[in-house]
Enzyme design. Structure first.
Site, mmCIF file in Angstrom:
data_model
loop_
_atom_site.group_PDB
_atom_site.id
_atom_site.type_symbol
_atom_site.label_atom_id
_atom_site.label_comp_id
_atom_site.label_asym_id
_atom_site.label_seq_id
_atom_site.Cartn_x
_atom_site.Cartn_y
_atom_site.Cartn_z
ATOM 1 N N LYS A 42 0.882 -1.039 -0.045
ATOM 2 C CA LYS A 42 0.211 0.132 0.006
ATOM 3 C C LYS A 42 0.978 1.329 0.147
ATOM 4 C CE LYS A 42 -4.395 1.142 2.352
ATOM 5 N NZ LYS A 42 -5.008 0.816 3.745
HETATM 6 C C1 E4P Z 1 -8.127 1.886 3.319
HETATM 7 O O1 E4P Z 1 -7.673 1.039 2.899
HETATM 8 C C2 E4P Z 1 -8.356 2.465 4.622
HETATM 9 O O2 E4P Z 1 -7.579 1.840 5.358
HETATM 10 C C3 E4P Z 1 -9.753 3.060 5.333
HETATM 11 O O3 E4P Z 1 -10.456 2.441 4.654
HETATM 12 C C4 E4P Z 1 -9.659 4.157 5.812
HETATM 13 O O4 E4P Z 1 -10.849 4.261 6.536
HETATM 14 P P1 E4P Z 1 -11.183 5.239 7.458
HETATM 15 O O5 E4P Z 1 -11.546 6.536 6.881
HETATM 16 O O6 E4P Z 1 -12.662 5.112 8.232
HETATM 17 O O7 E4P Z 1 -10.017 5.540 8.431
#
Ligand code: E4P
Length: 216
Positions: A83
């Site tokens: 990521k």
């Molecule tokens: C995506 O991969 C992120 O980890 C995640 O969806 C972020 O979500 P949030 O905005 O609820 O922290």
């Protein structure tokens, strides 16, 4: 639509795996911090449990540092997806990962132009953050729609991973649009199962079943 769990919590992953509908896991530094455990331990446990794609995020801010981390992470297992944040340094790292055959999930995407850049870099997944856009009064789901439209127009292979989904309606909207993947917290995935008429209907069936001669 593939279902990914957005968590670093092993207990939640175990429960979702037991349902048999979990396709993968996404993590981020905040989710790892929430566990209070060392990243090495969290990573080892998740990779031992989840056969599907597992997104593990780099924390370096320059391309060389990201690549060093990306190569180490990718070597941990075939299911690892690295990521990488949507910054110029991050996109340069995605290009290098693509050349090396390392799968990537480009994170923190908040515009269709950013998604276009990620696709041009050869990203495996793009993660538009729906909930965080909603939080500031924008229509997060509209972004998912725009990205799908742009990718369709050019035949990009990058998969749209609707992220920061906060409730069942987000999941439904993403599915109706044709997002390839939805990543969601455990609570949201659990909510997808429930309907009051299912609970009531089951209760009545079971009560009636006890009235059938020979049943108790
Ligand atoms: C995506 O991969 C992120 O980890 C995640 O969806 C972020 O979500 P949030 O905005 O609820 O922290």
């Amino acid at each position: 639509m593939e279902f990914f769990l957005d968590t670093a919590d092993i207990g939640e992953i175990r429960k979702a795996l037991a349902w048999g509908i979990l396709d993968g896991v996404t993590t981020n530094p905040s989710l790892v911090a929430k566990t209070g455990r060392r990243f090495e331990d969290v990573k080892r446990d998740i990779l031992a449990l989840v056969p599907g794609p597992v997104s593990l995020e780099v924390t370096a801010e320059d391309t060389a540092g990201m690549m060093e981390q990306a190569e180490l992470l990718a070597a941990e297992g075939d299911q690892v997806v690295v990521k990488i944040p949507l910054t110029p340094a991050g996109i340069a790292a995605v290009v290098q990962c693509t050349e090396l055959g390392i799968r990537t999930n480009v994170t923190l995407c908040f515009s269709a132009n950013q998604a276009l850049i990620a696709a041009k870099a050869g990203a495996t997944y793009i993660s538009p953050f729906v909930g965080r856009l909603d939080d500031i009064g924008h229509d997060g789901m509209q972004l998912v729609e725009e990205i799908l439209e742009v990718y369709e127009a050019y035949g990009f292979k990058t998969k749209v991973l609707a992220a920061s989904l906060r409730h069942p309606l987000h999941v439904l909207q993403a599915a109706k649009m044709g997002a390839h993947v939805g990543t969601m917290p455990f609570k949201t995935m659990e909510q997808l199962f429930h309907h009051p008429l299912t609970d009531l209907g089951l209760q009545r069936f079971l009560e009636d079943w006890r009235k059938v001669p020979g049943q108790s």
